[in-house]
Design an enzyme around this catalytic site. Structure first.
Site, PDB file in Angstrom:
ATOM      1  N   LEU A   7       0.856  -1.120   0.066  1.00  0.00           N
ATOM      2  CA  LEU A   7       0.023  -0.086  -0.109  1.00  0.00           C
ATOM      3  C   LEU A   7       0.754   1.168   0.121  1.00  0.00           C
ATOM      4  CD1 LEU A   7      -2.586  -1.015   2.652  1.00  0.00           C
ATOM      5  CD2 LEU A   7      -2.852  -1.169   0.090  1.00  0.00           C
ATOM      6  N   GLY A   8       0.572   2.255  -0.821  1.00  0.00           N
ATOM      7  CA  GLY A   8       1.352   3.533  -0.752  1.00  0.00           C
ATOM      8  C   GLY A   8       2.051   3.537  -2.260  1.00  0.00           C
TER       9      GLY A   8
ATOM     10  N   VAL B  93      17.551   7.913 -15.318  1.00  0.00           N
ATOM     11  CA  VAL B  93      17.327   8.457 -16.573  1.00  0.00           C
ATOM     12  C   VAL B  93      15.684   8.726 -16.823  1.00  0.00           C
ATOM     13  CG1 VAL B  93      19.204   7.911 -17.770  1.00  0.00           C
ATOM     14  CG2 VAL B  93      17.200   6.370 -17.919  1.00  0.00           C
TER      15      VAL B  93
ATOM     16  N   GLY C  55       0.736   3.269 -11.807  1.00  0.00           N
ATOM     17  CA  GLY C  55       1.876   3.866 -11.781  1.00  0.00           C
ATOM     18  C   GLY C  55       3.030   3.614 -12.720  1.00  0.00           C
ATOM     19  N   SER C  56       4.146   3.658 -12.180  1.00  0.00           N
ATOM     20  CA  SER C  56       5.285   3.872 -13.022  1.00  0.00           C
ATOM     21  C   SER C  56       6.586   3.047 -12.631  1.00  0.00           C
ATOM     22  CB  SER C  56       5.888   5.313 -13.552  1.00  0.00           C
ATOM     23  OG  SER C  56       6.220   5.833 -12.578  1.00  0.00           O
TER      24      SER C  56
ATOM     25  N   HIS D 132       6.516  38.729   9.506  1.00  0.00           N
ATOM     26  CA  HIS D 132       8.021  39.227   9.314  1.00  0.00           C
ATOM     27  C   HIS D 132       8.646  38.500  10.860  1.00  0.00           C
ATOM     28  CE1 HIS D 132      11.684  41.050   8.781  1.00  0.00           C
ATOM     29  NE2 HIS D 132      11.462  41.717   9.997  1.00  0.00           N
TER      30      HIS D 132
END
Length: 467
Positions: free
Chosen positions: A38-39, A267, A143-144, A441
């Site tokens: 998972l994830g 790459v 995904g990849s 600030h």
């Protein structure tokens, strides 16, 4: 309310699990199929573990420079095994949290490799055998995976980003192939941890496609860190020798050999669709492996949706999550569309870099008359107190309407600051809107306000010659 539909989500990365949870919130019956953990890549071997390791490298670097503050630290050392173990604990907490969220929302999780049998059937092969799931809709969120190049197949001598995040020991000499964001993030991390680092990049400079003014700051930083960056270089092959690895590269037609102990190939990544059975429902991928979708994340098969890396560029976790929310809404009967003006990109180099919206040259190529404003962190009191004054915030605006078109920044914590820029562009804000907004600030976001003022040559804390 529309009738509840049975939905199978293939993949539990930041696109898939987000989609599944939203589907459940909208009253749908959800089954999530995940072949690994998972994830997905992001939580397990990508975004989260890399940022955990980068944080460790940055802390070591800060401690090394602490003497400027009157703080002396002696005997600092790195326990690689302990670092990797801590990184794994961060990952475990997050992936465990995803599991609890899916369970609490009533999503069923099935572990195994999914194959689409037809538009209403998914077959899952897991350790306990095969099972078939009937459904009304399918969401592909696979995904990849890291891309290898010929002669540098992943193995003991050649790491992908996955192996680089779980080292057994720190390599003395690391050669990184690819000067994009993954290569530079990991290369700089290893340099801070103590490795000698060389980066070879096929194009003329680091981080191709990013704002060149920002990139110049990163390139100067690499020089300061004694990272050897070689542009216009192509890795041709390597051999294992007694003294380590000899990598053959070609630089502007000339051959050269670089010695190292470990190679890291970064790459790029390629969409993952292997074994999905797309052909069985008449789907196919387009170069370099994306599945075409419309603005409702539908493929050409009306009840099959595609989200995340496999749905197209940019291949970023947060873009995938947004697509998951869109697909879930559409499946639940809502008239939702993927309609965004910009997707922020964050790069955890040293210093950090972030970008959202149009590049200056991109805006000009569209025929827009542009004006820019830039404010350096060297003029920021907060940046000085952090001892991180390299970099700037640059705003690209429409000269006629004053609308913010793009914001590009490099410097301390800009990966956090970019959120304000993304909101400004999504809301159609002008540089006047940013400049008139009171910023606390001393903080780093003041640089955004001053850059907006600088568009009109009215920045207070830098001198701009009147036009």
């Amino acid at each position: 309310m529309a009738k509840s539909r049975k939905v199978v989500v293939i993949g539990a990365g930041p696109a898939g699990y987000v989609c599944a949870i939203r589907l459940a919130q909208l009253g749908q019956q959800v089954t999530v199929v995940e072949k690994d953990a998972l994830g997905g890549t992001c939580l397990n071997v990508g975004c989260i573990p890399s940022k955990a390791m980068i944080a460790a490298g940055s802390l070591m670097d800060k401690i090394g420079k602490a003497s400027a503050l009157g703080l002396t630290v002696e005997g600092m050392s790195l326990d690689v095994e302990k670092l990797v173990s801590w990184k794994a604990s961060v990952v475990a907490k997050l992936t465990g949290g995803v599991g609890i969220l899916l369970k609490n929302h009533g999503c069923e999780v099935v572990y195994g490799a999914a194959t689409i049998v037809d538009k209403n059937t998914v077959s899952v092969t897991g350790k306990d055998g095969k099972q078939t799931i009937q459904c009304d809709d399918i969401v592909i969120a696979t995904g990849s995976v890291p891309l290898a190049i010929p002669g540098f197949e992943f193995g003991e001598s050649v790491w992908s980003s996955t192996e680089a995040l779980a080292p057994k020991a720190l390599p003395k000499r690391l050669l990184v192939i690819g000067g994009g964001y993954i290569g530079l993030e990991l290369g700089m991390m290893y340099r801070k941890l103590g490795s000698e680092v060389t980066v070879v990049e096929a194009t003329a400079g680091a981080l191709p496609g990013q704002d060149r003014d920002c990139v110049k700051v990163i390139e100067r930083s690499m020089k300061k860190m004694k990272i050897d960056f070689i542009a216009n270089a192509f890795a041709k092959g390597y051999e294992a020798k007694k003294k380590g690895l000899e990598v053959r590269i070609e630089v502007e037609g000339k051959s050269r050999v670089i010695e190292c102990d470990q190679i890291l190939c970064t790459v790029g990544r390629k969409p993952f669709s292997e074994g999905l059975g797309l052909d069985k429902v008449g789907l196919s991928t387009e170069k370099p492996g994306f599945i075409p979708v419309d603005d409702q994340m539908r493929t050409k098969v009306p009840n099959i949706y595609c989200i995340g890396d496999i749905a197209g560029q940019p291949m970023l976790a947060h873009k995938g999550s947004k697509e998951g929310l869109v697909a879930a809404a559409v499946i639940a009967g809502q008239n939702e569309r993927y309609d965004v003006r910009c997707v922020p990109a964050v790069i955890f180099t040293a210093p950090e870099m972030a970008s959202v919206g149009m590049l200056e040259d991109e805006a000009k190529s569209k025929g827009i008359e542009v004006v820019t404003g830039q404010f350096p962190f060297a003029a920021s009191g907060r940046a000085m107190s952090l001892m991180e004054t390299d970099g700037f915030v640059k705003i690209v605006a429409d000269a006629k309407t004053d609308e913010v078109l793009g914001v590009h920044m490099v410097g301390p914590e800009v990966t956090e600051l970019v959120a304000e820029a993304a909101l400004a562009i999504e809301m159609g804000a002008t540089t006047e809107d940013l400049a008139r907004t009171i910023h606390a600030h001393p903080t780093l976001p003041e640089a955004m306000m001053e850059a907006a003022e600088a568009v009109h040559r009215m920045a207070v804390h830098i001198y701009q010659k009147p036009e």
